[in-house]
Design an enzyme around this catalytic site. Structure first.
Site, mmCIF file in Angstrom:
data_model
loop_
_atom_site.group_PDB
_atom_site.id
_atom_site.type_symbol
_atom_site.label_atom_id
_atom_site.label_comp_id
_atom_site.label_asym_id
_atom_site.label_seq_id
_atom_site.Cartn_x
_atom_site.Cartn_y
_atom_site.Cartn_z
ATOM 1 N N ASN A 210 8.732 2.430 10.314
ATOM 2 C CA ASN A 210 7.642 3.195 9.702
ATOM 3 C C ASN A 210 6.567 3.489 10.755
ATOM 4 O OD1 ASN A 210 5.735 4.376 8.071
ATOM 5 N ND2 ASN A 210 5.842 2.811 6.469
ATOM 6 N N TYR B 143 -2.272 2.074 11.233
ATOM 7 C CA TYR B 143 -2.839 0.727 11.324
ATOM 8 C C TYR B 143 -3.417 0.470 12.718
ATOM 9 C CZ TYR B 143 -0.109 0.040 7.041
ATOM 10 O OH TYR B 143 0.433 0.153 5.785
ATOM 11 N N GLU C 175 2.369 -6.607 6.878
ATOM 12 C CA GLU C 175 3.679 -6.381 7.483
ATOM 13 C C GLU C 175 4.004 -4.907 7.339
ATOM 14 O OE1 GLU C 175 3.415 -10.537 6.248
ATOM 15 O OE2 GLU C 175 3.453 -8.788 4.957
ATOM 16 N N ILE D 203 0.879 -1.171 0.000
ATOM 17 C CA ILE D 203 0.000 0.000 0.000
ATOM 18 C C ILE D 203 0.912 1.214 0.000
ATOM 19 C CG2 ILE D 203 -0.224 0.026 2.519
ATOM 20 C CD1 ILE D 203 -3.159 1.023 2.013
#
Length: 164
Positions: free
Chosen positions: A117, A124, A112, A78
């Site tokens: 990050n 998330y 993952e 993504i």
């Protein structure tokens, strides 16, 4: 949480097509030190994965690659164009990924994320994903390898209620 700066009418999701690959690769290369190859992206399209783009006023600004097996989904990739990051588009793209998963009656979605990050990890987690594991040396990095956190989100309701 980032405020949405764009009118809903300005944003569109659609299936990725082969003629999108040059723009998808531009975004992938700008966003990552170790981008996927165009061949890998083509293979995802040909394999029948759910490959989508997000357009802002008809300009491709991001994409997602999602695979399904049984009642599970795996978010393979993504990405939002760095020029359009931190404007709520990543959240909207993730909402689209989750909508696609629910439409396929998925009970659980995996992904993952690089340990470094933190902005993606926060996104998330804010969307209900929880860490379920670590993949050691999963990603290439400037100095060797970097671990990935494995995250999961489950929609399934328990089949029975536990009695105390």
């Amino acid at each position: 949480m980032v405020a949405r700066r764009w009118d809903e009418d300005a944003i569109q999701f659609r299936p990725m097509e082969l003629n999108d690959l040059s723009e998808v690769m531009r975004i992938e290369t700008l966003a990552h030190l170790f981008p996927w190859s165009e061949r890998v992206m083509q293979d995802c399209l040909h394999a029948g994965y759910t490959c989508s783009v997000i357009e802002l006023r008809q300009l491709v600004v991001g994409f997602s690659l999602l695979s399904f097996a049984a009642d599970e989904a795996h978010l393979l990739n993504i990405c939002i164009d760095p020029m359009f990051q931190r404007q709520g588009l990543g959240r909207q793209l993730m909402e689209n990924v989750m909508r696609q998963s629910r439409e396929r009656k998925v009970k659980r979605i995996f992904l993952e994320v690089r340990i470094s990050n933190q902005s993606a990890l926060q996104l998330y987690q804010s969307m209900g994903f929880r860490q379920i594991g670590v993949r050691r040396d999963y990603y290439p990095a400037e100095k060797g390898k970097e671990d990935a956190l494995v995250l999961s989100k489950t929609w399934a309701k328990p089949l029975f209620r536990r009695w105390r």
